[in-house]
Write a protein that holds these residues in place. Sequence first.
Motif, mmCIF file in Angstrom:
data_model
loop_
_atom_site.group_PDB
_atom_site.id
_atom_site.type_symbol
_atom_site.label_atom_id
_atom_site.label_comp_id
_atom_site.label_asym_id
_atom_site.label_seq_id
_atom_site.Cartn_x
_atom_site.Cartn_y
_atom_site.Cartn_z
ATOM 1 N N GLU A 89 0.969 -1.297 0.125
ATOM 2 C CA GLU A 89 -0.016 -0.047 -0.731
ATOM 3 C C GLU A 89 0.897 1.357 0.143
ATOM 4 O OE1 GLU A 89 -2.213 -0.863 3.305
ATOM 5 O OE2 GLU A 89 -3.717 -2.309 2.618
ATOM 6 N N VAL A 90 0.911 2.117 -0.942
ATOM 7 C CA VAL A 90 1.779 3.167 -1.024
ATOM 8 C C VAL A 90 1.012 4.547 -0.711
ATOM 9 C CG1 VAL A 90 3.572 4.654 -2.635
ATOM 10 C CG2 VAL A 90 2.889 1.136 -3.051
ATOM 11 N N TYR A 91 1.751 5.180 -0.341
ATOM 12 C CA TYR A 91 1.497 6.636 0.218
ATOM 13 C C TYR A 91 1.540 7.906 -0.705
ATOM 14 C CZ TYR A 91 -2.001 5.594 3.891
ATOM 15 O OH TYR A 91 -2.876 5.281 4.585
ATOM 16 N N VAL A 92 1.452 8.804 -1.260
ATOM 17 C CA VAL A 92 2.872 10.162 -1.209
ATOM 18 C C VAL A 92 2.610 10.729 0.312
ATOM 19 C CG1 VAL A 92 1.862 9.785 -3.527
ATOM 20 C CG2 VAL A 92 0.570 11.254 -2.192
ATOM 21 N N ASN A 93 4.012 11.637 0.354
ATOM 22 C CA ASN A 93 4.072 12.362 1.497
ATOM 23 C C ASN A 93 3.218 14.291 1.062
ATOM 24 O OD1 ASN A 93 5.305 13.868 3.042
ATOM 25 N ND2 ASN A 93 7.172 13.994 2.834
ATOM 26 N N TYR A 94 2.282 13.324 1.867
ATOM 27 C CA TYR A 94 1.075 14.775 1.984
ATOM 28 C C TYR A 94 1.368 14.889 3.847
ATOM 29 C CZ TYR A 94 -3.710 17.860 2.313
ATOM 30 O OH TYR A 94 -4.267 18.277 1.914
ATOM 31 N N GLY A 95 1.112 16.351 3.769
ATOM 32 C CA GLY A 95 0.864 16.419 5.423
ATOM 33 C C GLY A 95 -0.485 16.918 6.183
ATOM 34 N N GLY A 96 -1.213 16.538 5.257
ATOM 35 C CA GLY A 96 -3.203 17.185 5.513
ATOM 36 C C GLY A 96 -3.633 16.536 6.087
ATOM 37 N N TYR A 97 -3.630 14.599 5.868
ATOM 38 C CA TYR A 97 -4.293 13.535 5.675
ATOM 39 C C TYR A 97 -3.616 13.080 6.853
ATOM 40 C CZ TYR A 97 -6.882 8.588 5.033
ATOM 41 O OH TYR A 97 -7.113 8.288 5.098
ATOM 42 N N ALA A 98 -4.283 12.408 8.181
ATOM 43 C CA ALA A 98 -4.205 12.157 9.275
ATOM 44 C C ALA A 98 -3.826 10.808 9.230
ATOM 45 C CB ALA A 98 -5.492 11.894 10.041
ATOM 46 N N TYR A 99 -4.204 9.876 7.970
ATOM 47 C CA TYR A 99 -3.639 8.446 8.102
ATOM 48 C C TYR A 99 -1.952 8.216 7.624
ATOM 49 C CZ TYR A 99 -7.846 7.768 10.180
ATOM 50 O OH TYR A 99 -9.139 7.557 11.597
ATOM 51 N N ASN A 100 -1.946 9.858 6.660
ATOM 52 C CA ASN A 100 -0.429 9.743 5.990
ATOM 53 C C ASN A 100 0.943 9.579 6.974
ATOM 54 O OD1 ASN A 100 1.346 10.907 4.122
ATOM 55 N ND2 ASN A 100 -0.079 11.128 2.503
ATOM 56 N N PRO A 101 1.522 8.558 6.993
ATOM 57 C CA PRO A 101 2.949 9.165 7.020
ATOM 58 C C PRO A 101 3.345 9.894 7.465
ATOM 59 C CG PRO A 101 3.021 7.380 5.571
ATOM 60 C CD PRO A 101 1.327 8.421 5.729
ATOM 61 N N GLY A 102 3.012 10.707 6.389
ATOM 62 C CA GLY A 102 3.601 12.319 6.513
ATOM 63 C C GLY A 102 2.688 13.407 7.200
ATOM 64 N N TYR A 103 1.778 13.125 7.829
ATOM 65 C CA TYR A 103 -0.094 14.361 8.465
ATOM 66 C C TYR A 103 1.424 14.670 9.087
ATOM 67 C CZ TYR A 103 -3.432 15.633 11.253
ATOM 68 O OH TYR A 103 -4.472 16.186 11.339
ATOM 69 N N GLY A 104 0.831 15.690 9.233
ATOM 70 C CA GLY A 104 1.420 17.317 10.232
ATOM 71 C C GLY A 104 2.416 17.935 9.637
ATOM 72 N N GLY A 105 2.884 17.817 8.485
ATOM 73 C CA GLY A 105 4.537 18.767 7.900
ATOM 74 C C GLY A 105 3.855 18.709 6.904
ATOM 75 N N ALA A 106 5.177 19.365 5.935
ATOM 76 C CA ALA A 106 4.763 20.632 4.938
ATOM 77 C C ALA A 106 4.626 19.572 3.766
ATOM 78 C CB ALA A 106 5.909 21.721 4.818
ATOM 79 N N GLY A 107 4.751 18.377 3.167
ATOM 80 C CA GLY A 107 4.168 17.479 1.922
ATOM 81 C C GLY A 107 3.300 18.028 1.367
ATOM 82 N N LYS A 108 3.315 18.303 -0.071
ATOM 83 C CA LYS A 108 2.720 18.776 -0.561
ATOM 84 C C LYS A 108 1.719 17.836 -1.461
ATOM 85 C CE LYS A 108 4.711 23.477 -1.027
ATOM 86 N NZ LYS A 108 4.774 24.261 -2.321
ATOM 87 N N GLY A 109 1.806 16.140 -1.427
ATOM 88 C CA GLY A 109 1.713 15.899 -2.295
ATOM 89 C C GLY A 109 0.444 15.006 -2.188
ATOM 90 N N ALA A 110 -0.148 14.407 -3.684
ATOM 91 C CA ALA A 110 -1.196 14.052 -4.274
ATOM 92 C C ALA A 110 -1.096 13.347 -4.915
ATOM 93 C CB ALA A 110 -2.260 15.480 -4.306
#
Length: 218
Positions: A89-110
């Motif tokens: 299962e693959v996530y992109v680095n996005y800081g705005g989604y609670a279940y994303n590994p990068g949650y809370g960061g500046a990642g702009k991934g989509a």
Amino acid sequence: MRIATLTIGMAMIVCSCTKSNDNPGLEDGISIIVTDLPGDTTANMSEGGSNTFKTLYFNLATGKKADITDATKTSLNWDLAFTGPYNSEVYVNYGGYAYNPGYGGAGKGAVIQVDKPYNEVTTAPSDAEFDNATLTKIGWEVGSSGGWFFYSLDNHIAVPIKNRTFVLRTASGKYAKLELLNIYKGNPPVVTDLYWPAPYLTFRFFLQEDGSKNIKTN
């Protein structure tokens, strides 16, 4: 979009990145082909399930596995996180989604799914489309979108979906396209053995370094 958790019923670091002719069916002279990138090969579903698999982080700009710790998960040093059962299962680095590994960061991934062959995807969508994208994770195909493989509860084998491409906005805001090809060692065209070694990830991608939306590779 929520994607069901995959249950793969099979038991069970070096990354090979190439622009050579080792993969003639994939080679286009521009894309990076990653073959047999080991995920967490020490974990298995029989001992604690999918949560036992350590996340594998990958940086598209370097074309290599990224050394990420809990303290650096919110950094921009990774673009893809391979999580869940057999790192499938693959996530992109996005800081705005609670279940994303990068949650809370500046990642702009989509990420946006495009049901076209990889080489036919030549332009990234608009930022408005990325901003409104609802796909949060690429995994097991359980509906009409969001998956890169089919999985049968009858034979417990993951089968990659052909002619499905994922267009990405990276953590730093650049554009790329991604084709996920296999979780089985050797990138076999057909897997019939429940105990085929996994996870050994094979995928290809093209990152447009100049910041434009041109992702043409042929």
